[in-house]
Design a protein around this motif. Structure first.
Motif, PDB file in Angstrom:
ATOM      1  N   LEU A   1      -5.709  11.941  -1.538  1.00  0.00           N
ATOM      2  CA  LEU A   1      -6.320  11.295  -0.378  1.00  0.00           C
ATOM      3  C   LEU A   1      -5.489  10.101   0.093  1.00  0.00           C
ATOM      4  O   LEU A   1      -5.244   9.932   1.301  1.00  0.00           O
ATOM      5  N   LEU A   2      -5.046   9.282  -0.856  1.00  0.00           N
ATOM      6  CA  LEU A   2      -4.247   8.109  -0.499  1.00  0.00           C
ATOM      7  C   LEU A   2      -2.890   8.499   0.068  1.00  0.00           C
ATOM      8  O   LEU A   2      -2.431   7.904   1.056  1.00  0.00           O
TER       9      LEU A   2
ATOM     10  N   GLY B   1      -3.280   9.706   3.671  1.00  0.00           N
ATOM     11  CA  GLY B   1      -3.503   8.583   4.583  1.00  0.00           C
ATOM     12  C   GLY B   1      -2.270   7.723   4.761  1.00  0.00           C
ATOM     13  O   GLY B   1      -1.917   7.342   5.884  1.00  0.00           O
ATOM     14  N   PHE B   2      -1.581   7.434   3.663  1.00  0.00           N
ATOM     15  CA  PHE B   2      -0.401   6.579   3.759  1.00  0.00           C
ATOM     16  C   PHE B   2       0.698   7.250   4.574  1.00  0.00           C
ATOM     17  O   PHE B   2       1.306   6.634   5.449  1.00  0.00           O
TER      18      PHE B   2
ATOM     19  N   LEU C   1      -7.858  11.390  -5.921  1.00  0.00           N
ATOM     20  CA  LEU C   1      -7.742  10.113  -5.207  1.00  0.00           C
ATOM     21  C   LEU C   1      -6.319   9.903  -4.703  1.00  0.00           C
ATOM     22  O   LEU C   1      -6.107   9.444  -3.569  1.00  0.00           O
ATOM     23  N   GLU C   2      -5.338  10.265  -5.520  1.00  0.00           N
ATOM     24  CA  GLU C   2      -3.930  10.139  -5.116  1.00  0.00           C
ATOM     25  C   GLU C   2      -3.633  11.020  -3.902  1.00  0.00           C
ATOM     26  O   GLU C   2      -2.939  10.594  -2.979  1.00  0.00           O
TER      27      GLU C   2
ATOM     28  N   LEU D   1       2.447   3.306  -2.233  1.00  0.00           N
ATOM     29  CA  LEU D   1       2.419   4.438  -3.157  1.00  0.00           C
ATOM     30  C   LEU D   1       3.827   4.961  -3.451  1.00  0.00           C
ATOM     31  O   LEU D   1       4.035   6.162  -3.611  1.00  0.00           O
TER      32      LEU D   1
ATOM     33  N   GLY E   1       0.802  -1.218   0.000  1.00  0.00           N
ATOM     34  CA  GLY E   1       0.000   0.000   0.000  1.00  0.00           C
ATOM     35  C   GLY E   1       0.834   1.267   0.000  1.00  0.00           C
ATOM     36  O   GLY E   1       0.334   2.332   0.318  1.00  0.00           O
TER      37      GLY E   1
END
Length: 185
Positions: A155-156, A159-160, A152-153, A55, A53
């Motif tokens: 947001l990810l 979070g990451f 979306l990137e 990225l 996960g």
């Protein structure tokens, strides 16, 4: 964070072949794996899930935008370890000036240095950090400058890298050699 050893000792070389191959896949040739990676690799499941996960690929944002998101997220979470790694490795390539670097750890979106798109990006990071949500206006502002895949990137990445901050801060990882330090307040 101090300069003591992390709370869980990182792996030391020589590494098992599978672990070495995973380090080689994400580190530049000849570079030693980061303490974060060597520590997570002590647990096979943790290391596998982190890489799954992570990225770590370039993604749909440009390097500058990606680094603004990562640096601001890490700074807001008080994660000097990861902020410092990213500043040392990517700030120059991302064309971040010293004032912009300092602003990622300080004034953030309030600094008068940013384009409208960058300010929208930083406001989104700050909102996600503060509330784990975006208001309709914050989302619309972000969407005015970035397409769906890029949003979306963002947001990810937020979070990451918040997760990375939890891990690095929770383990009390010492700064990497040559990593940047937060500017003095």
């Amino acid at each position: 964070m101090d300069d003591a050893m992390p709370r869980i000792a990182p792996l030391e070389p020589p590494y098992e072949a599978e672990v070495q191959a995973s380090f080689d896949a994400i580190m530049p040739p000849g570079a030693a794996p980061l303490v974060l990676f060597r520590t997570l690799a002590r647990g096979a499941r943790a290391w596998r899930k982190f890489r799954g996960g992570s990225l770590l690929d370039p993604g749909p944002l440009g390097l500058r935008e990606r680094e603004l998101v990562i640096n601001r997220t890490c700074a807001l979470a008080g994660c000097e370890y990861e902020w410092g790694v990213h500043i040392a490795i990517f700030a120059k390539a991302a064309k971040l000036t010293p004032d912009e670097v300092a602003a990622t750890a300080g004034a953030g979106s309030a600094a008068p240095l940013w384009t409208e798109a960058e300010r929208a990006l930083l406001r989104a990071v700050e909102a996600l950090h503060a509330r784990a949500a975006l208001s309709e206006d914050e989302f619309a502002d972000l969407r005015a400058h970035y397409d769906e895949e890029q949003v979306l990137e963002v947001l990810l990445l937020c979070g990451f890298y918040r997760t990375v901050a939890y891990v690095a801060n929770g383990l009390d990882l010492p700064p990497e050699p040559g990593a940047a330090r937060f500017p003095a307040a």
